[in-house]
Design a protein around this motif. Structure first.
Motif, PDB file in Angstrom:
ATOM      1  N   SER A 532      42.707  64.403  14.341  1.00 27.97           N
ATOM      2  CA  SER A 532      42.018  63.412  14.967  1.00 27.97           C
ATOM      3  C   SER A 532      40.233  63.713  14.482  1.00 27.97           C
ATOM      4  CB  SER A 532      42.067  63.343  16.196  1.00 27.97           C
ATOM      5  OG  SER A 532      43.242  63.049  16.630  1.00 27.97           O
ATOM      6  N   PRO A 533      39.263  63.006  14.406  1.00 30.77           N
ATOM      7  CA  PRO A 533      37.983  63.334  13.937  1.00 30.77           C
ATOM      8  C   PRO A 533      37.497  64.310  15.054  1.00 30.77           C
ATOM      9  CG  PRO A 533      38.507  61.049  13.972  1.00 30.77           C
ATOM     10  CD  PRO A 533      39.719  61.425  14.500  1.00 30.77           C
ATOM     11  N   PRO A 534      36.724  65.065  14.746  1.00 27.01           N
ATOM     12  CA  PRO A 534      36.010  66.174  15.735  1.00 27.01           C
ATOM     13  C   PRO A 534      35.238  65.326  16.609  1.00 27.01           C
ATOM     14  CG  PRO A 534      34.887  66.236  13.441  1.00 27.01           C
ATOM     15  CD  PRO A 534      36.144  65.397  13.154  1.00 27.01           C
ATOM     16  N   GLN A 535      34.761  66.056  17.956  1.00 20.24           N
ATOM     17  CA  GLN A 535      34.062  65.365  19.005  1.00 20.24           C
ATOM     18  C   GLN A 535      32.681  65.598  18.591  1.00 20.24           C
ATOM     19  OE1 GLN A 535      35.357  63.242  21.599  1.00 20.24           O
ATOM     20  NE2 GLN A 535      37.300  63.316  20.241  1.00 20.24           N
ATOM     21  N   ILE A 536      31.841  64.407  18.986  1.00 21.01           N
ATOM     22  CA  ILE A 536      30.168  64.812  18.955  1.00 21.01           C
ATOM     23  C   ILE A 536      30.025  65.729  20.118  1.00 21.01           C
ATOM     24  CG2 ILE A 536      28.055  63.574  19.337  1.00 21.01           C
ATOM     25  CD1 ILE A 536      29.647  61.054  18.310  1.00 21.01           C
ATOM     26  N   ARG A 537      29.101  66.693  19.712  1.00 18.94           N
ATOM     27  CA  ARG A 537      28.719  67.716  20.739  1.00 18.94           C
ATOM     28  C   ARG A 537      27.981  67.000  21.880  1.00 18.94           C
ATOM     29  NH1 ARG A 537      28.226  70.362  16.218  1.00 18.94           N
ATOM     30  NH2 ARG A 537      26.018  70.195  16.260  1.00 18.94           N
ATOM     31  N   ALA A 593      34.547  56.140  10.291  1.00 16.85           N
ATOM     32  CA  ALA A 593      34.529  55.883   8.872  1.00 16.85           C
ATOM     33  C   ALA A 593      34.711  57.037   8.058  1.00 16.85           C
ATOM     34  CB  ALA A 593      33.093  55.167   8.624  1.00 16.85           C
ATOM     35  N   LEU A 594      34.201  58.052   8.234  1.00 13.06           N
ATOM     36  CA  LEU A 594      34.449  59.185   7.369  1.00 13.06           C
ATOM     37  C   LEU A 594      35.980  59.723   7.516  1.00 13.06           C
ATOM     38  CD1 LEU A 594      31.204  61.342   8.238  1.00 13.06           C
ATOM     39  CD2 LEU A 594      31.694  60.326   5.996  1.00 13.06           C
ATOM     40  N   HIS A 595      36.420  59.609   8.674  1.00 12.32           N
ATOM     41  CA  HIS A 595      38.080  59.948   8.744  1.00 12.32           C
ATOM     42  C   HIS A 595      39.026  59.149   7.827  1.00 12.32           C
ATOM     43  CE1 HIS A 595      41.794  60.420  11.330  1.00 12.32           C
ATOM     44  NE2 HIS A 595      41.587  61.485  10.486  1.00 12.32           N
ATOM     45  N   LEU A 596      38.610  57.839   8.017  1.00  8.16           N
ATOM     46  CA  LEU A 596      39.121  56.752   7.005  1.00  8.16           C
ATOM     47  C   LEU A 596      39.106  57.064   5.664  1.00  8.16           C
ATOM     48  CD1 LEU A 596      40.831  53.923   6.999  1.00  8.16           C
ATOM     49  CD2 LEU A 596      38.662  52.896   6.928  1.00  8.16           C
ATOM     50  N   GLN A 597      37.736  57.237   5.409  1.00 14.86           N
ATOM     51  CA  GLN A 597      37.686  57.771   3.792  1.00 14.86           C
ATOM     52  C   GLN A 597      38.434  59.036   3.391  1.00 14.86           C
ATOM     53  OE1 GLN A 597      33.453  57.900   2.854  1.00 14.86           O
ATOM     54  NE2 GLN A 597      33.750  58.940   0.965  1.00 14.86           N
ATOM     55  N   ALA A 598      38.354  60.268   4.367  1.00 15.83           N
ATOM     56  CA  ALA A 598      39.078  61.337   4.093  1.00 15.83           C
ATOM     57  C   ALA A 598      40.547  61.103   3.791  1.00 15.83           C
ATOM     58  CB  ALA A 598      38.799  62.254   5.120  1.00 15.83           C
ATOM     59  N   LYS A 626      42.435  51.052  12.189  1.00 19.44           N
ATOM     60  CA  LYS A 626      40.959  51.510  11.679  1.00 19.44           C
ATOM     61  C   LYS A 626      40.557  50.312  10.558  1.00 19.44           C
ATOM     62  CE  LYS A 626      41.428  56.439  11.814  1.00 19.44           C
ATOM     63  NZ  LYS A 626      40.038  56.671  12.718  1.00 19.44           N
ATOM     64  N   LEU A 627      41.497  50.038   9.985  1.00 24.67           N
ATOM     65  CA  LEU A 627      41.419  48.592   9.000  1.00 24.67           C
ATOM     66  C   LEU A 627      40.973  47.644   9.772  1.00 24.67           C
ATOM     67  CD1 LEU A 627      44.363  48.745   6.220  1.00 24.67           C
ATOM     68  CD2 LEU A 627      41.611  48.591   5.798  1.00 24.67           C
ATOM     69  N   VAL A 628      41.556  47.075  10.892  1.00 33.46           N
ATOM     70  CA  VAL A 628      41.152  45.873  11.721  1.00 33.46           C
ATOM     71  C   VAL A 628      39.578  46.089  12.109  1.00 33.46           C
ATOM     72  CG1 VAL A 628      41.413  44.462  13.734  1.00 33.46           C
ATOM     73  CG2 VAL A 628      43.561  45.316  12.139  1.00 33.46           C
ATOM     74  N   ARG A 629      39.275  47.296  12.486  1.00 35.06           N
ATOM     75  CA  ARG A 629      37.899  47.490  13.053  1.00 35.06           C
ATOM     76  C   ARG A 629      37.086  47.436  11.944  1.00 35.06           C
ATOM     77  NH1 ARG A 629      36.875  52.319  16.705  1.00 35.06           N
ATOM     78  NH2 ARG A 629      34.826  50.981  17.003  1.00 35.06           N
ATOM     79  N   ALA A 630      37.392  48.081  10.742  1.00 28.27           N
ATOM     80  CA  ALA A 630      36.591  47.879   9.391  1.00 28.27           C
ATOM     81  C   ALA A 630      36.278  46.472   9.064  1.00 28.27           C
ATOM     82  CB  ALA A 630      36.834  48.931   8.362  1.00 28.27           C
TER      83      ALA A 630
END
Length: 667
Positions: A532-537, A593-598, A626-630
């Motif tokens: 899962s993508p990391p959390q924003i601090r 978006a970065l997670h989808l690219q990764a 993610k695709l639907v949202r993008a």
């Protein structure tokens, strides 16, 4: 009246007058969809001797306005002071939509809001009303006066565009009435939809209005008209330099010395009431105040013109809790008493342009607005007795002394238990500051026999507040404005100078916040495809305040002052909450978006070798989401990444058994 309200064609599924398609023919798009992209409806409000303000016409007739909203539009479409002034006047108001949002947003509206600056997005919970009011003598009318308002109701804050539109439409409508209005609405239905980043030509009644709709991608200091094509338009278009920006210099003429203090009050979301002599001045100044924070979104409530008849009057005027964080524009002097507990009151007169630097109002303590008790018996319970406190003159007593004025001089009259004010010989400064004045003394049977104890109210133009500004005044700006006035520079030029100063001030204030917020974003290398993508601090206010030592607003702004104290108070304002939520949302979308690219750049076959069907199905579901949202433009993803993600999804699906593929392929 019912016949008039029924005027105009019926709307079929978002359009007016749509007939069912003939057999064998494809259904045409709703013919009035383009009208709805600009306006909710057009209303005509008149004065009825028995009903007072009454709705004479709504176009289209099946508008979705509720009875509560129609009532608010009626009362807000007429001035509630200086009603004896003849001629035409324009102003605007803003009302809350009753009953919540009605249905989902159309796709076109969502696309517009994503591309438009936040300050120009379509409102989901409020309507704007743009009013053209006419009052002229007419012997054919019982009251002797023709009184009528033409109102454009919209969700778009395009105040300058709609005012220009009204200046073209209204004079013709008052002469030709309904047929003229139908023709205008048909023309608006041919307009292209508002498109951010484009210059549009909008024809109406033989005039082409040319406007540029700002986009998020625009540079903040450049909102000027962009050329749309090389073709020559005949007739020559009416070019609007802006669809929304008020004339700041004209609005703030008398308070230029305190414009930075007003900027601070608005930034902190402080309750502020503007007491003006007319709805035109009131609405213009309130809209100017809400524009002071650009590019920061104004997140407090605001009402350019507010009356005692407003459905939210009791809610906003209550004394049982602190005043709400709202900017109110009022004209009825009754509000001087009702709002005397508010911490900040701006009292202004009619704006005047001259060759000299405008006379500046003074800062005054709110204690000058405190009133004494009134002995009961002389006035109705809801009617205050006011006195004025103005600079002394040979014909006036000294400041603070009570001045009693008879209704014959001022021209007050009862209308349904409330007062209407007609200008008398005392001029705007007095008539704009009086309420419910009665003849001196009193006879038995006239609400009592003894005169009231006078009230002490400071009603001269001024900014009544006990607030101490955190930042020092920019004297260089005032000198440049003074020089511009002396050289007779156009008001638009001086407004641009003032707007640039406030824009740079806001950007300097936001720079440390943006810098600190960026530091809370996880590094790109920490985004892994199969986790899962990391959390924003979290945003820690103390950490941010410590960061100001080396990355404060002083890096980009020469104004000195207590910036630290200003930030501390800003954290408690609705503007900080709105800014933080929006920035956090944008950063979370960027992480997705970065997670989808990764994922698209990872070795899919190597990952799938030792994975169970459950894990593969889980990847399919997450990737599809993610695709639907993008694809819905909710994630900042390039087209190339979208194409790769689609191929990636198809490849993963093909690795599953046929029965699972059939289940996952279901919509």
């Amino acid at each position: 009246m019912d016949a008039l309200l029924g005027a105009g064609p019926r709307r079929a599924r978002g359009g007016l007058g749509t007939a069912p398609p003939e057999p064998g023919h494809a259904a045409a798009p709703p013919p009035w969809a383009r009208f709805s992209a600009w306006l909710e409806c057009v209303c005509v409000v008149t004065f009825d001797l028995e009903l007072g303000q009454a709705l004479e016409l709504v176009y289209p007739s099946d508008s979705r306005l509720t009875d509560k909203e129609k009532s608010s539009i009626c009362y807000l479409s007429f001035p509630d002071s200086h009603s004896g002034g003849l001629g035409d006047t324009q102003f605007s108001f803003r009302i809350r939509q009753s009953g919540g949002q009605r249905g989902p947003w159309p796709a076109e509206d969502q696309l517009y809001n994503r591309a438009a600056p936040e300050s120009l997005q379509r409102e989901s919970a409020h309507y704007f009303g743009y009013v053209y009011f006419r009052q002229v003598k007419d012997s054919s009318v019982k009251r002797g006066y023709f009184q009528k308002s033409l109102v454009l109701v919209s969700r778009l804050p395009f105040v300058r565009l709609f005012q220009a539109l009204l200046s073209i439409i209204a004079p013709e409508y008052f002469d030709k009435l309904v047929p003229c209005l139908e023709a205008v609405c048909s023309e608006i239905d041919q307009w292209p939809a508002p498109a951010p980043g484009k210059t549009l030509n909008l024809p109406v009644m033989g005039v082409v209005v040319q406007v540029y709709v700002p986009s998020r991608a625009d540079k903040l200091e450049a909102s000027a008209l962009k050329p749309c094509s090389l073709e020559k338009l005949l007739p020559a278009p009416m070019v609007l330099a802006s669809i929304h920006e008020p004339d700041l210099f004209r609005c703030f003429q008398p308070v230029l010395m305190h414009v930075q203090m007003l900027w601070e009050l608005v930034l902190l979301g402080e309750p502020l009431v503007v007491l003006a002599p007319s709805p035109a001045v009131s609405s213009e100044i309130v809209l100017a105040l809400t524009s002071l924070l650009q590019p920061l979104r104004f997140c407090s409530d605001y009402r350019p013109y507010f009356t005692v008849h407003d459905s939210e009057f009791k809610e906003l005027m209550t004394r049982t809790r602190a005043p709400p964080k709202v900017v109110l524009g009022v004209t009825n002097p009754f509000f001087i008493k009702t709002l005397q507990h508010w911490p900040h009151i701006l009292r202004v007169g009619e704006p005047r342009m001259s060759g000299d630097f405008p006379k500046q109002v003074k800062l005054k303590k709110p204690s000058r607005l405190k009133t004494l008790d009134t002995k009961p018996g002389l006035l109705p319970p809801s009617t205050p007795s006011l006195t004025r406190s103005c600079p002394p003159s040979p014909s006036q007593p000294q400041i603070g002394s009570a001045v009693e004025l008879s209704p014959l001089t001022v021209g007050c009259s009862w209308l349904g238990g409330l007062l209407a004010f007609r200008p008398g010989r005392l001029g705007h400064e007095v008539t704009g500051a009086l309420d419910a004045l009665l003849p001196r003394g009193g006879a038995a049977g006239q609400w009592g026999a003894r005169p009231p104890r006078t009230r002490q109210l400071a009603l001269c133009p001024g900014l009544y507040t006990s607030y101490s500004a955190h930042l020092s005044r920019d004297k260089a700006l005032l000198k440049r404005l003074l020089k511009g006035v002396q050289r007779q520079r156009p008001s638009d030029t001086l407004s641009a100078l003032l707007r640039r100063h406030l824009l740079e001030l806001t950007q300097s204030f936001l720079f440390p916040l943006e810098h600190y917020m960026t530091s809370l974003m996880p590094l790109r290398r920490s985004v892994e495809p199969w986790k899962s993508p990391p959390q924003i601090r979290p945003f820690l206010q103390d950490d941010f305040l410590r960061s100001l030592e080396h990355a404060g607003p002083g890096l980009t702004c020469i104004i000195k002052g207590d910036w630290l104290g200003l930030y501390r108070r800003f954290f408690k304002s609705p503007h900080f909450d709105g800014w933080y939520r929006q920035r956090h949302k944008e950063m979370a979308q960027q992480l997705e978006a970065l997670h989808l690219q990764a994922i698209c750049e990872a070795d899919l076959e190597a990952w799938m070798k030792d994975k169970s069907e459950v894990e593969v199905v889980d990847l399919v579901l997450k990737l599809r989401e993610k695709l639907v949202r993008a694809q819905g433009h909710q994630l900042p993803v390039k087209e190339e990444i979208l194409r790769l993600a689609q191929l990636y999804l198809e490849k993963v699906m093909s690795s599953l058994p046929k029965n699972l593929q059939a289940v996952l392929s279901l919509p």
